[in-house]
Scaffold this motif. Sequence first.
Motif, mmCIF file in Angstrom:
data_model
loop_
_atom_site.group_PDB
_atom_site.id
_atom_site.type_symbol
_atom_site.label_atom_id
_atom_site.label_comp_id
_atom_site.label_asym_id
_atom_site.label_seq_id
_atom_site.Cartn_x
_atom_site.Cartn_y
_atom_site.Cartn_z
ATOM 1 N N VAL A 1 0.817 -1.441 -0.039
ATOM 2 C CA VAL A 1 0.289 -0.479 -0.132
ATOM 3 C C VAL A 1 0.765 1.586 -0.002
ATOM 4 O O VAL A 1 0.373 2.644 -0.635
ATOM 5 C CB VAL A 1 -1.091 -0.155 1.265
ATOM 6 N N LYS A 2 1.734 1.232 0.582
ATOM 7 C CA LYS A 2 2.837 2.207 0.498
ATOM 8 C C LYS A 2 3.118 2.785 -0.708
ATOM 9 O O LYS A 2 3.320 3.654 -1.017
ATOM 10 C CB LYS A 2 3.954 2.262 1.610
ATOM 11 N N ASP B 1 0.713 4.305 -2.599
ATOM 12 C CA ASP B 1 0.122 5.981 -2.421
ATOM 13 C C ASP B 1 1.364 7.034 -2.921
ATOM 14 O O ASP B 1 1.296 8.045 -3.125
ATOM 15 C CB ASP B 1 0.833 5.714 -0.438
ATOM 16 N N ALA B 2 2.534 6.185 -2.334
ATOM 17 C CA ALA B 2 3.400 7.531 -3.507
ATOM 18 C C ALA B 2 3.343 6.925 -4.915
ATOM 19 O O ALA B 2 3.920 8.195 -5.388
ATOM 20 C CB ALA B 2 4.665 6.585 -2.926
ATOM 21 N N VAL C 1 0.735 7.498 -6.574
ATOM 22 C CA VAL C 1 -0.250 8.330 -6.385
ATOM 23 C C VAL C 1 0.199 9.787 -5.937
ATOM 24 O O VAL C 1 -0.073 10.683 -7.495
ATOM 25 C CB VAL C 1 -1.951 8.113 -5.609
ATOM 26 N N GLU C 2 0.497 9.895 -5.358
ATOM 27 C CA GLU C 2 1.846 11.281 -5.128
ATOM 28 C C GLU C 2 2.414 11.521 -6.099
ATOM 29 O O GLU C 2 1.998 13.242 -6.398
ATOM 30 C CB GLU C 2 2.236 10.591 -3.956
#
Lengths: 550, 234
Positions: free
Chosen positions: A539-540, A543-544, A546-547
């Motif tokens: 998940v990390k 997220d990265a 998506v950033e």
Amino acid sequence: AMDTDLSSQDRKDLDKFIKFFALKTVQVIVQARLGEKICTRSSSSPTGSDWFNLAIKDIPEVTHEAKKALAGQLPAVGRSMCVEISLKTSEGDSMELEIWCLEMNEKCDKEIKVSYTVYNRLSLLLKSLLAITRVTPAYRLSRKQGHEYVILYRIYFGEVQLSGLGEGFQTVRVGTVGTPVGTITLSCAYRINLAFMSTRQFERTPPIMGIIIDHFVDRPYPSSSPMHPCNYRAGEDNGAVYPSVEDSQEVCTTSFSTSPPSQCVFTVTKAHFQTPPPVVTDTLKVPVMGLAFSHQLSSSRLSYQPAALGVGSADMGYPVLFAGGLNAAHPHQLIAPGKEGGVPPIPSQPAHGTQADQERMCTPLDGVHYSAATPSSSEDTETVSNSSEGKCGSPHDLLETIFVRKVGAFVNKPINQVTMANLDIPFAMFAPKNVELEDNDPMVNPPDSPETESPLQGSLHSEGSSGSSTGNTHDDFVMIDFKPAFSKDDILPMDLGTFYREFQNPPQLSSLSIDIGAQSMAEDLDSLPEKLAAHEKNVKEFDAFVETLQ
Amino acid sequence: CPLSTRCCGPPGAAPAMNCRAEVLEVSVEGRQVEEAMLAVLHTVLLHRSTGKFHYKKEGTYSIGTVGTQDVDCDFIDFAYVRVSSEELDRALRKAVGEFKDALRSSGSDGMGQISLEFYQKKKSRWPFSDECIPWELWTIKVNVVNLANEQERQICREKVGEKLCEKIINIVEVMNRHEYLPKMPTQSEVDNVFDTSLKDVQPYLYKISYQITDSLGTSVTTTMRRLIKDTLAL
């Protein structure tokens, strides 16, 4: 260049398929015009001689005629095989009813598998032919033949000639099969209007006068035996009196494979049938009507019988043939029947101009003749037993032609039908008259009414379908208007109907295809927790990622 | 037949997306219903039946022979060809007979339709039931007319005969399109594609159902009868 993609084995197989398809096509058409109900048996075990997995009998003479017409060639572009069906009255007038065309066009389907798909589609096409031969107008006519007219067939190869069908003939397509060397198409053009004779010049020939030929099935009894229409068994046709077959009869044993097409197994074995010694065939050609399927050949006896038989019971089998065809080798002459008492000699007459239509370009040399059985001209009852052995060399390679009239929709009641035959116009019997009822059908018999119309007469309209059955009271045929579901639009480059059909059923998505049956839903459900866990772990990373997009 | 409750969707379900659907309509007299329906159904099944498959080793199979025969109609000026199989004929006559009875008992308006659906079975794992996936659906809409006298009946005989000729031509045209047909199955799959219960021929798996409509056009009696030719019913 066209067939370099085709392996030589495939090419050989394809040629063989097309050849036998052509022969079977002719059999189906001719048998459908004999005036008889056809019946063949299904067999769960392949017999090895049933081409295209269909039980279609082979009338030897018909095969012979077809092979003669083809002369070793196959249908190709510009070279079509045609079966012409015509009608000939007892007064000598004749008229073309249908032309069945087996054609080949240039549109090739290179991808198609010969020994599998083409074969099965040819089988399907033969089934369609079986169905369609019963729905054209000539079928009903042929079921009623025997007293005032007969149905004849002629096979030719080359260019299709439709001019003899009169104006406004209709066409029905039986079907097409694409092959790597071209697309086979089978169709029928048929006459719809019998009332055309005013514009034609008929040469009147002396009336045939309903010469009846009796045939005995394998026994010297004068009584005719009923025909057995079914139970064709391969290999029984060894009657020595048949016209000789030039090549051996090929037997087709097909094995199909469910493995990938490249492993298809197809074996063809040849069975050499006993070829009888050649027989003289240049004798009286008799219309094909009533060729029997029994392969016990026998003699024949020509006898004279007036056209109006007045035979009551429709169940009695009696053989009927008109000896009215032409002689191939001597087109100027009708062979006189034998010496059997009571037979009037038929005078010879000039080349039958009505047969060889002026419009047609046939020459006497290209095998124009009305093919049929050739009856004996010298038999009488005493010699029956001799001839059943098969006298070769004498002109009687005849197939017996008994048929049985069954009570039913097509019962022919001669009594009421002869009244108009005396009129001195061609095809008088088709002129309006007040009779010709199917008396056997109690439902049909209308009450006494002077205006009773013959079933053949009157405009046979169906609501709104076939457009133009225009008030012509002599319209004896139904106009089967073959309109595709969507009419043509000249503005569009493609026929709307074709477009719709082509895109109507797109191929199934592979994910929906049945073959992907591996993944059952349960398996899918099982694997979900795993997948979820894996995603959670990463998940990390997600997220990265998506950033970076924002 | 236990399979009939598990198999296939609810009655009246629309055919699947890629199922080809053809509709034919006929207007007939009451006594012509059976023959007209049999003519159409037999013509379709003639094209959708093969000989019996005999599987041999190495995944090859041979195919039996299909015989055919002419059938004359008694109440219609018409004749058609059917496959020579008494079992198949019986099955169709049974279905058509039921349809005719239902039509008759529904009242004088006599409208209904009979459907012939070809399908494939797709096996699923428990607890999911086998799916029946239709790939071709033929619907014959029937309108029964009442005639006043013999003369009208005679005309009707001929007209219905002509109409049926048109239908046969339509059917043949559809068959000639060479559209989707189930792939030839392996031995283990053959019962998912073909009805192997008959002795002499092998039609694709099919089922026949019918509906009767009342004069308002709604399906009052939606009687779905399935004639599934599995031998489970034995």
